[in-house]
Design an enzyme around this catalytic site. Sequence first.
Site, PDB file in Angstrom:
ATOM      1  N   ASP A 150       4.577  11.369   6.016  1.00 25.19           N
ATOM      2  CA  ASP A 150       4.974   9.979   6.232  1.00 25.19           C
ATOM      3  C   ASP A 150       6.492   9.873   6.203  1.00 25.19           C
ATOM      4  O   ASP A 150       7.136  10.328   5.257  1.00 25.19           O
ATOM      5  CB  ASP A 150       4.358   9.074   5.162  1.00 25.19           C
ATOM      6  CG  ASP A 150       4.370   7.615   5.580  1.00 25.19           C
ATOM      7  OD1 ASP A 150       4.390   7.347   6.800  1.00 25.19           O
ATOM      8  OD2 ASP A 150       4.336   6.739   4.700  1.00 25.19           O
ATOM      9  N   HIS A 157      13.449  -1.665   6.622  1.00 33.89           N
ATOM     10  CA  HIS A 157      12.623  -1.443   5.428  1.00 33.89           C
ATOM     11  C   HIS A 157      13.425  -0.720   4.351  1.00 33.89           C
ATOM     12  O   HIS A 157      13.439  -1.127   3.184  1.00 33.89           O
ATOM     13  CB  HIS A 157      11.385  -0.630   5.813  1.00 33.89           C
ATOM     14  CG  HIS A 157      10.556  -0.181   4.643  1.00 33.89           C
ATOM     15  ND1 HIS A 157       9.842  -1.053   3.850  1.00 33.89           N
ATOM     16  CD2 HIS A 157      10.333   1.058   4.124  1.00 33.89           C
ATOM     17  CE1 HIS A 157       9.215  -0.384   2.902  1.00 33.89           C
ATOM     18  NE2 HIS A 157       9.496   0.905   3.042  1.00 33.89           N
ATOM     19  N   GLU A 222       1.438  -0.983   3.627  1.00 34.59           N
ATOM     20  CA  GLU A 222       2.609  -0.701   4.455  1.00 34.59           C
ATOM     21  C   GLU A 222       2.155  -0.650   5.906  1.00 34.59           C
ATOM     22  O   GLU A 222       1.253   0.120   6.258  1.00 34.59           O
ATOM     23  CB  GLU A 222       3.284   0.617   4.049  1.00 34.59           C
ATOM     24  CG  GLU A 222       3.977   0.520   2.684  1.00 34.59           C
ATOM     25  CD  GLU A 222       4.886   1.702   2.373  1.00 34.59           C
ATOM     26  OE1 GLU A 222       4.670   2.792   2.956  1.00 34.59           O
ATOM     27  OE2 GLU A 222       5.798   1.537   1.548  1.00 34.59           O
ATOM     28  N   GLU A 224       2.301   0.500   9.450  1.00 37.75           N
ATOM     29  CA  GLU A 224       2.878   1.681  10.096  1.00 37.75           C
ATOM     30  C   GLU A 224       2.103   2.053  11.359  1.00 37.75           C
ATOM     31  O   GLU A 224       0.982   1.609  11.557  1.00 37.75           O
ATOM     32  CB  GLU A 224       2.839   2.894   9.139  1.00 37.75           C
ATOM     33  CG  GLU A 224       3.526   2.644   7.802  1.00 37.75           C
ATOM     34  CD  GLU A 224       3.784   3.912   7.005  1.00 37.75           C
ATOM     35  OE1 GLU A 224       3.756   5.018   7.590  1.00 37.75           O
ATOM     36  OE2 GLU A 224       4.020   3.790   5.781  1.00 37.75           O
ATOM     37  N   ASP A 256      -0.316   2.612   4.819  1.00 39.65           N
ATOM     38  CA  ASP A 256       0.025   3.507   3.702  1.00 39.65           C
ATOM     39  C   ASP A 256      -0.031   2.674   2.409  1.00 39.65           C
ATOM     40  O   ASP A 256       0.989   2.213   1.901  1.00 39.65           O
ATOM     41  CB  ASP A 256       1.434   4.073   3.951  1.00 39.65           C
ATOM     42  CG  ASP A 256       1.919   4.952   2.816  1.00 39.65           C
ATOM     43  OD1 ASP A 256       1.085   5.482   2.073  1.00 39.65           O
ATOM     44  OD2 ASP A 256       3.148   5.098   2.673  1.00 39.65           O
ATOM     45  N   ARG A 260       3.157  -0.096  -6.230  1.00 37.07           N
ATOM     46  CA  ARG A 260       4.600  -0.145  -6.454  1.00 37.07           C
ATOM     47  C   ARG A 260       5.003   0.117  -7.897  1.00 37.07           C
ATOM     48  O   ARG A 260       6.091   0.657  -8.146  1.00 37.07           O
ATOM     49  CB  ARG A 260       5.148  -1.506  -6.011  1.00 37.07           C
ATOM     50  CG  ARG A 260       4.884  -1.856  -4.566  1.00 37.07           C
ATOM     51  CD  ARG A 260       5.441  -0.821  -3.626  1.00 37.07           C
ATOM     52  NE  ARG A 260       5.273  -1.238  -2.223  1.00 37.07           N
ATOM     53  CZ  ARG A 260       5.524  -0.449  -1.195  1.00 37.07           C
ATOM     54  NH1 ARG A 260       5.926   0.810  -1.382  1.00 37.07           N
ATOM     55  NH2 ARG A 260       5.355  -0.887   0.033  1.00 37.07           N
ATOM     56  N   GLN A 263       4.708   3.763  -8.388  1.00 38.49           N
ATOM     57  CA  GLN A 263       5.752   4.390  -7.571  1.00 38.49           C
ATOM     58  C   GLN A 263       7.127   4.313  -8.233  1.00 38.49           C
ATOM     59  O   GLN A 263       7.849   5.318  -8.291  1.00 38.49           O
ATOM     60  CB  GLN A 263       5.794   3.698  -6.199  1.00 38.49           C
ATOM     61  CG  GLN A 263       6.760   4.348  -5.201  1.00 38.49           C
ATOM     62  CD  GLN A 263       6.720   3.649  -3.839  1.00 38.49           C
ATOM     63  OE1 GLN A 263       5.933   2.742  -3.605  1.00 38.49           O
ATOM     64  NE2 GLN A 263       7.576   4.078  -2.935  1.00 38.49           N
ATOM     65  N   LYS A 276       0.736   6.833  -3.856  1.00 40.11           N
ATOM     66  CA  LYS A 276       0.324   6.752  -2.454  1.00 40.11           C
ATOM     67  C   LYS A 276      -0.821   7.691  -2.096  1.00 40.11           C
ATOM     68  O   LYS A 276      -1.312   7.628  -0.971  1.00 40.11           O
ATOM     69  CB  LYS A 276       1.528   7.050  -1.544  1.00 40.11           C
ATOM     70  CG  LYS A 276       2.568   5.917  -1.507  1.00 40.11           C
ATOM     71  CD  LYS A 276       3.826   6.356  -0.785  1.00 40.11           C
ATOM     72  CE  LYS A 276       4.869   5.244  -0.724  1.00 40.11           C
ATOM     73  NZ  LYS A 276       4.617   4.251   0.335  1.00 40.11           N
ATOM     74  N   THR A 280      -5.040   6.273   2.397  1.00 37.81           N
ATOM     75  CA  THR A 280      -4.266   5.862   3.568  1.00 37.81           C
ATOM     76  C   THR A 280      -5.295   5.526   4.637  1.00 37.81           C
ATOM     77  O   THR A 280      -6.202   6.329   4.888  1.00 37.81           O
ATOM     78  CB  THR A 280      -3.358   7.014   4.062  1.00 37.81           C
ATOM     79  OG1 THR A 280      -2.526   7.446   2.990  1.00 37.81           O
ATOM     80  CG2 THR A 280      -2.498   6.578   5.232  1.00 37.81           C
ATOM     81  N   GLU A 397       8.748  -6.168   0.190  1.00 38.80           N
ATOM     82  CA  GLU A 397       9.881  -6.811   0.867  1.00 38.80           C
ATOM     83  C   GLU A 397       9.687  -8.324   0.953  1.00 38.80           C
ATOM     84  O   GLU A 397      10.626  -9.089   0.742  1.00 38.80           O
ATOM     85  CB  GLU A 397      10.029  -6.258   2.284  1.00 38.80           C
ATOM     86  CG  GLU A 397      10.510  -4.841   2.364  1.00 38.80           C
ATOM     87  CD  GLU A 397      10.469  -4.336   3.801  1.00 38.80           C
ATOM     88  OE1 GLU A 397      11.325  -4.722   4.604  1.00 38.80           O
ATOM     89  OE2 GLU A 397       9.546  -3.557   4.131  1.00 38.80           O
TER      90      GLU A 397
END
Length: 450
Positions: A150, A157, A222, A224, A256, A260, A263, A276, A280, A397
């Site tokens: 990834d 971002h 996420e 993607e 993904d 958080r 992470q 993560k 997925t 975000e």
Amino acid sequence: MTTDHTVDPTLQSWVSSANDARADFPIQNLPFGIFRRAGSRESPRVGVAIGDRILDISACFAAGLLGAPDLNDGDDIETNVQRAARACASPTLNALMQCGGAPRRALRSAISALLASDAPVNQQQIAEHALVAQHDAELFLPAQIGDYTDFYASVHHASNVGALFRPDSPLLPNYKWVPIGYHGRSSSIVLSGTPVQRPSGQRLAVGESVPTVGPSRALDYEVELGAFVGTGSALGTSISLANAEAHLFGLCLLNDWSARDIQSWEYQPLGPFLAKNFATSISPWVVTLEALAPFRAPLAARADGDPTPLPYLDDANDRAHGGVAITVELWMRTARMRADGNDPVRISSSSALDLYWTLGQMLAHHASGGCNMRAGDLLGTGTISGPSAESRGCLLEITRRGADPLTLPNGDVRRFLEDGDEVVLRAFAEREGAVRIGFGECGGVVLAAE
Ligand code: MN
């Protein structure tokens, strides 16, 4: 990337649902996937989505619609169409991917001719028996994914996320020189529709200095795109940027899922790990580069003063056509919305042209040190965000790490995902003079932690 007759906007299909102007799968798309009739014990095999149906390529081949299937060894030379069609009996796309560009394009061309309105009526009648309604089909992961990487290719971002953690220097000094990525976990890649269980793990609560173990309180998505490698490369060899796209098969949607809180506690110094690797999600249909040819464009211009890419990441053709004008949307529906019969609402819309690196640059960089690539390897773009508030591709975000909660039309408030939330990615490509094509959906519902 040149366009051919298979993307001619005047083409129509005798499969009438494919001619709807809003259809994701018109005859100009023809994405590949793996299916069987739901509830059957048939072998999963390659199908092509057309309108609201799936064309069974092996059934067409067996019926002689894609060249004679019963060549005797040594008698005749197998044509490209026959070679690719034979690979479609497989339960993954890997065999078709390994065939390379010429057989894939020949098969696509033959399928296009077979599904076109002007196909001979007797062939249409035979092919009609090789169609399965999508709502009567069970879909599978499109490929056996050996390795999954990834990237982090959206400068918007990277800047938005960096600003939350390092307000003074959001972008690290390497960002505009090197496509950043991490090696992900291929065995926890699941098909769209698979529920995703909230992970538990170590997380450090705000104001605490000792971590606790428990369900993530900051589960995120996420937005993607994924790119499948078609033909690989040997260990010890690189792939030039000029030749990189010849190694790609096609694109899918990719979510993904990211915890958080886990992470932010674990990621330094080696990057994402348990935050993560629990799941997925990808979409079942893989849209080929041939179908995307009309939508190629340069990426958004780099800012004044940005460095020129190093020679192995710079190529005139990639500069002019390396981007793909794909709009990716994120739709959400909470458990309460579902109970009330509400449809999902759109949370964001972003463009793959706002990425900082092209797919070719990501692949060329990946192989530049001699890393081998194999058919079925999957490259994620990283979260696709743009410059506007509506184009932020994850909740981290959008809510600025929970500081600015998101209020949905029914009054539900989200900082991060809650159990029962349904997350759906959709994407499409459109432009004047071309027929719009879509990617279908990539969805999943969040389940409570174990
Ligand atoms: Mn990601």
